[in-house]
Design a protein around this motif. Structure first.
Motif, mmCIF file in Angstrom:
data_model
loop_
_atom_site.group_PDB
_atom_site.id
_atom_site.type_symbol
_atom_site.label_atom_id
_atom_site.label_comp_id
_atom_site.label_asym_id
_atom_site.label_seq_id
_atom_site.Cartn_x
_atom_site.Cartn_y
_atom_site.Cartn_z
ATOM 1 N N GLU A 106 -2.910 9.502 6.344
ATOM 2 C CA GLU A 106 -3.646 8.931 7.664
ATOM 3 C C GLU A 106 -2.747 8.339 8.736
ATOM 4 N N CYS A 107 -1.588 7.901 8.361
ATOM 5 C CA CYS A 107 -0.779 7.128 9.355
ATOM 6 C C CYS A 107 -0.060 8.486 10.125
ATOM 7 N N GLU A 117 1.460 -0.065 7.824
ATOM 8 C CA GLU A 117 1.013 1.107 8.636
ATOM 9 C C GLU A 117 1.628 1.379 9.633
ATOM 10 N N ASP A 174 0.883 -1.273 0.081
ATOM 11 C CA ASP A 174 -0.028 0.065 -0.025
ATOM 12 C C ASP A 174 0.763 1.464 0.089
ATOM 13 N N ASP A 234 1.711 6.675 -1.023
ATOM 14 C CA ASP A 234 0.740 5.582 -1.307
ATOM 15 C C ASP A 234 1.683 4.986 -2.640
ATOM 16 N N LYS A 251 -3.548 7.050 2.455
ATOM 17 C CA LYS A 251 -3.080 6.222 3.309
ATOM 18 C C LYS A 251 -1.915 6.526 4.239
#
Length: 99
Positions: free
Chosen positions: A72-73, A50, A3, A21, A69
């Motif tokens: 978000e982390c 993650e 990812d 990403d 992604k």
């Protein structure tokens, strides 16, 4: 396929983490104020999950983060405020610096 990719750039004083990403590698993104190319040479290091991304971001002195992604982390580990994120269309991007 992973990812996200993470690449560490070190200098004598800094531990810089570039995270993106995986589907963004090679894309050229534009918004009303600037543009960015997600170069493999800068972002494509190791495949990362993650947990790994968050661990590296928490130890970084600077970070360059792009993608849903990846952002978000960064938000989850507390280094990026969602209000400071800029967008290239629907692709979020943030920079992190310690002072």
């Amino acid at each position: 396929m992973t990812d996200m990719y993470v690449k560490i750039h070190r200098s004598s004083k800094h531990f810089m983490v570039a995270v993106c990403d995986s589907e963004l590698i090679g894309r050229h993104l534009v918004n009303e104020n600037c543009e960015i190319t997600v170069h493999a040479s800068f972002y494509k290091g190791e495949e990362a999950d993650e947990e790994t991304v968050m661990d590296l971001l928490c130890g970084a002195t600077t970070a360059n983060i792009i993608g849903k992604k990846a952002i978000e982390c960064a938000v989850q580990c507390g280094i990026v405020d969602p209000a400071s994120v800029i967008y290239f269309g629907d692709v979020p991007h943030a920079l992190y610096f310690t002072i």
